[in-house]
Design a protein around this motif. Structure first.
Motif: not given
Length: 372
Positions: A137-143
């Motif tokens: 969620l931290t690494q790819h939350g924007s997706a």
């Protein structure tokens, strides 16, 4: 003589060559074009989704595998197969499938594909790998759509025991979508974990207003009744939830949970014969499970009595039949460690232990082996 023999064989060789060439052309003609493969993959994908939505999980698995076969460089088939496995509670297999999407002919998954990350997060949450879910969620939350990300974050935080943070995340989500039923159910669950019955009851009333037939509403009420010792009420809620479950061609985790809880509630009411009906369903769905558990309990008893050699024999036999029995593998590693067989113990732990899922002390031993 040789000349005549060659003369007779020559036409045969020519004929054979002609036949082989014709076969090659025939095979090439039968092989679908790339465009046709894409069309076929789309058909299988549509069928897989239809089967998944209707609870026909076996057919969904087959169709998802067909998508992968027709379009191995696309993520769709892997995601569908992993989603189906998640529905069946096969979270480890789901994660393995998603890893394949990055390997071999599959290439690299589009990082903007929210379905991929949501499916992986669901598998991680199901496996109890809450920290890993938060990391994604931290690494790819924007997706990932914001509401989905908040809901997943709250579940991960709750799994880590960070209940206040989970509650705050759910409040933020409900600020965006006040009637988000999943968020309200999660809030009620957190309230129960915090022994805040007043808050839980208020949230259950809200669920009743929005979705009075929601299965999780019945399960939460059953949980409260069990805590209060009102087993008759719990039985009614669980029975209603069981009837309400959608049809499926195999036992789902939710149905297994309800059946197990029903059996337990009936036993507590002194109705063991009725409970046997539900335990038999579970036994048929998971053949060998009870036998494996019993063998494991016997090994634990031997271990506790200091009979390490006998326990080791029992565990090795158990693991030969059930190689994915992680608890048995961990206990075997502990015995090997105590007997001074450090190399085998290290190999056993490396093969079977996920440090994120084990007791901190086991994780510490695992880490110490890896530092050697």
């Amino acid at each position: 003589m040789f000349k005549n023999s060659w003369a007779v064989g020559q036409p045969n060789k020519v004929l054979l060559r002609a036949v082989l060439i014709a076969m090659l052309f025939s095979i090439a003609a039968c092989e679908p074009s790339d465009e046709r493969r894409v069309e076929m993959a789309a058909i299988h994908e549509k069928q897989a989704k239809a089967y998944l939505n209707s609870g026909q999980y076996r057919a969904a698995v087959i169709e998802a595998q067909n998508v992968i076969q027709k379009a191995p460089s696309q993520a769709a088939g892997y995601i569908l197969l992993a989603q189906t496995l998640n529905e069946l509670g096969q979270y480890r297999n789901s994660l393995n499938v998603l890893e394949q999407a990055f390997a071999g002919s599959a290439g690299t998954v589009d990082t903007s594909d929210s379905d991929f990350y949501l499916t992986k997060i669901e598998a991680l949450l199901g496996r109890g790998k809450f920290a890993s879910a938060l990391q994604i969620l931290t690494q790819h939350g924007s997706a990932i759509p914001q509401q989905d990300a908040l809901y997943a974050r709250a579940r991960a935080l709750a799994g880590l025991g960070q209940l206040d943070e989970a509650n705050e995340t759910l409040r933020k989500l409900r600020g965006m979508a006040p009637d988000n039923i999943d968020a309200i159910v999660a809030q009620a669950d957190v309230a129960l974990l915090q022994d805040n019955n007043d808050a839980a009851n208020g949230l259950l009333e809200r669920i009743t207003d929005i979705a009075p037939e929601h299965i999780d509403l019945r399960m939460l009420r059953a949980k409260m009744s069990i805590r209060d010792g009102d087993f008759a009420s719990a039985e009614k809620q669980l029975s209603d939830a069981l009837i309400q479950l959608p049809q499926a061609d195999t036992l789902t985790p939710k149905k297994a949970t309800i059946l197990s809880a029903l059996a337990d509630v009936l036993v507590k009411q002194g109705r063991s014969a009725e409970a046997l009906v539900y335990t038999r369903v579970l036994a048929e769905a998971f053949p060998g499970f009870e036998v494996a558990q019993e063998k494991y309990r016997e090994a634990v008893t031997l271990f506790e009595k200091g009979k390490l050699d006998q326990a080791k024999i029992e565990l090795e036999a158990l693991l030969s039949e059930y190689p994915n029995f992680d608890n048995a593998a961990v206990l075997l590693a502990v015995i090997q460690f105590q007997q001074g067989d450090f190399e085998q113990a290290a190999d056993q732990l490396n093969d079977s232990v996920d440090p994120e899922l084990v007791h901190p002390e086991t994780g510490r031993v695992h880490a110490s082996f890896n530092q050697v």
